[in-house]
Design a protein around this motif. Structure first.
Motif, PDB file in Angstrom:
ATOM      1  N   THR A  74       1.957   6.957  -6.811  1.00  0.00           N
ATOM      2  CA  THR A  74       0.785   7.561  -7.554  1.00  0.00           C
ATOM      3  C   THR A  74       0.965   8.630  -7.420  1.00  0.00           C
ATOM      4  N   TRP A  85      -5.720   4.326  -6.519  1.00  0.00           N
ATOM      5  CA  TRP A  85      -5.332   5.037  -5.750  1.00  0.00           C
ATOM      6  C   TRP A  85      -5.615   6.465  -7.025  1.00  0.00           C
ATOM      7  N   ALA A 135      -5.200  -2.100  -7.900  1.00  0.00           N
ATOM      8  CA  ALA A 135      -4.613  -1.187  -6.905  1.00  0.00           C
ATOM      9  C   ALA A 135      -4.513   0.584  -7.499  1.00  0.00           C
ATOM     10  N   ALA A 136      -3.611   0.553  -9.605  1.00  0.00           N
ATOM     11  CA  ALA A 136      -3.254   1.852 -10.106  1.00  0.00           C
ATOM     12  C   ALA A 136      -4.956   2.554  -9.790  1.00  0.00           C
ATOM     13  N   THR A 192       0.904  -1.134  -0.046  1.00  0.00           N
ATOM     14  CA  THR A 192      -0.109  -0.359  -0.139  1.00  0.00           C
ATOM     15  C   THR A 192       0.815   0.876   0.210  1.00  0.00           C
ATOM     16  N   TRP A 237       2.333   1.515  -3.572  1.00  0.00           N
ATOM     17  CA  TRP A 237       1.472   2.094  -4.896  1.00  0.00           C
ATOM     18  C   TRP A 237       0.975   3.231  -3.731  1.00  0.00           C
ATOM     19  N   SER A 238       1.227   4.441  -3.016  1.00  0.00           N
ATOM     20  CA  SER A 238       0.583   5.608  -2.232  1.00  0.00           C
ATOM     21  C   SER A 238       2.025   6.694  -2.916  1.00  0.00           C
ATOM     22  N   GLN A 268      -0.339  -7.023  -3.145  1.00  0.00           N
ATOM     23  CA  GLN A 268      -0.175  -6.175  -3.467  1.00  0.00           C
ATOM     24  C   GLN A 268      -0.088  -5.875  -4.751  1.00  0.00           C
ATOM     25  N   MET A 269       1.412  -5.737  -5.046  1.00  0.00           N
ATOM     26  CA  MET A 269       1.887  -5.006  -5.792  1.00  0.00           C
ATOM     27  C   MET A 269       1.566  -5.110  -6.709  1.00  0.00           C
TER      28      MET A 269
END
Length: 210
Positions: free
Chosen positions: A60, A135, A131-132, A53, A56-57, A125-126
């Motif tokens: 982004t 975010w 996820a993209a 997480t 990703w954050s 998660q990755m």
């Protein structure tokens, strides 16, 4: 200095926290591992997910900052994409609320102790392609073309903490059968509330001005 961006930051936190109640690959893996293997392994997997997480954050936030600094008008497009994805999440939540189904957990079986489960959580998660979009929606709520970098930093730090705490809570709680039974009974109501909030967040994303 915080006031102009406080509403957007809180909305971003809200979307992330509500999203934590939506069982995706990460949460299902944490729940399944805690139920089938053990609480320690579930917590290790949860911390790996939380690290993902954070990654990703960060990616982004840095990407949006670079894009907006070069092409200020692209923020409008990103907000539209984020709002559309939130509406899609709302549709999925409402659809789930109207169906009767069992919680399909996904236990992770590994050798190598907690570190191996941590690495698998990070990998899960990755490699989550959705996820993209998540975010983009979250960061677009907090940022605009003029938002300073510390706004993105607050979102990164806050959501990373919520991810770590939330996923560990899942690991601890769902290692007990009574919690699983209670969640199964309340799932449809939870999904309905999630759908309403995602609709609200989508509306705020396209209309909010700091």
């Amino acid at each position: 200095m915080l006031d102009p961006y406080l509403t957007g930051i809180l909305l971003a936190y809200g979307v992330f926290m509500i999203g934590m109640f939506t069982p995706g690959p990460n949460i299902l893996a944490v729940i399944g591992t805690s139920m089938s293997i053990g609480r320690t392994e579930g917590k290790a997997l949860a911390l790996g997910v939380a690290t993902g997480t954070f990654c990703w954050s960060m990616l982004t936030a840095l990407g949006l900052t670079a894009l907006v600094s070069t092409y200020a008008s692209i923020m409008v497009l990103l907000k539209v994409i984020g709002a559309a994805y939130l509406l899609w999440l709302a549709f999925k939540a409402f659809k789930s609320a109207m169906t009767i189904k069992e919680l399909e957990v996904r236990p992770v079986h590994l050798n190598g102790g907690p570190l191996a489960f941590y690495r698998r959580g990070l990998l899960i998660q990755m490699t989550n392609a959705k996820a993209a979009l998540v975010w983009i929606a979250i960061m677009s709520l907090a940022m605009d073309g003029q938002a300073p970098i510390w706004v993105a930093s607050l979102v990164v730090v806050g959501t990373s903490i919520m991810s770590a705490v939330g996923h560990v809570i899942y690991a601890v709680a769902f290692s007990t059968s009574p919690v699983v039974a209670v969640y199964a009974k309340a799932r449809r109501w939870i999904d309905g509330v999630l759908g309403v909030y995602f609709c609200f967040a989508s509306y705020k994303l396209v209309t909010y001005r700091p």
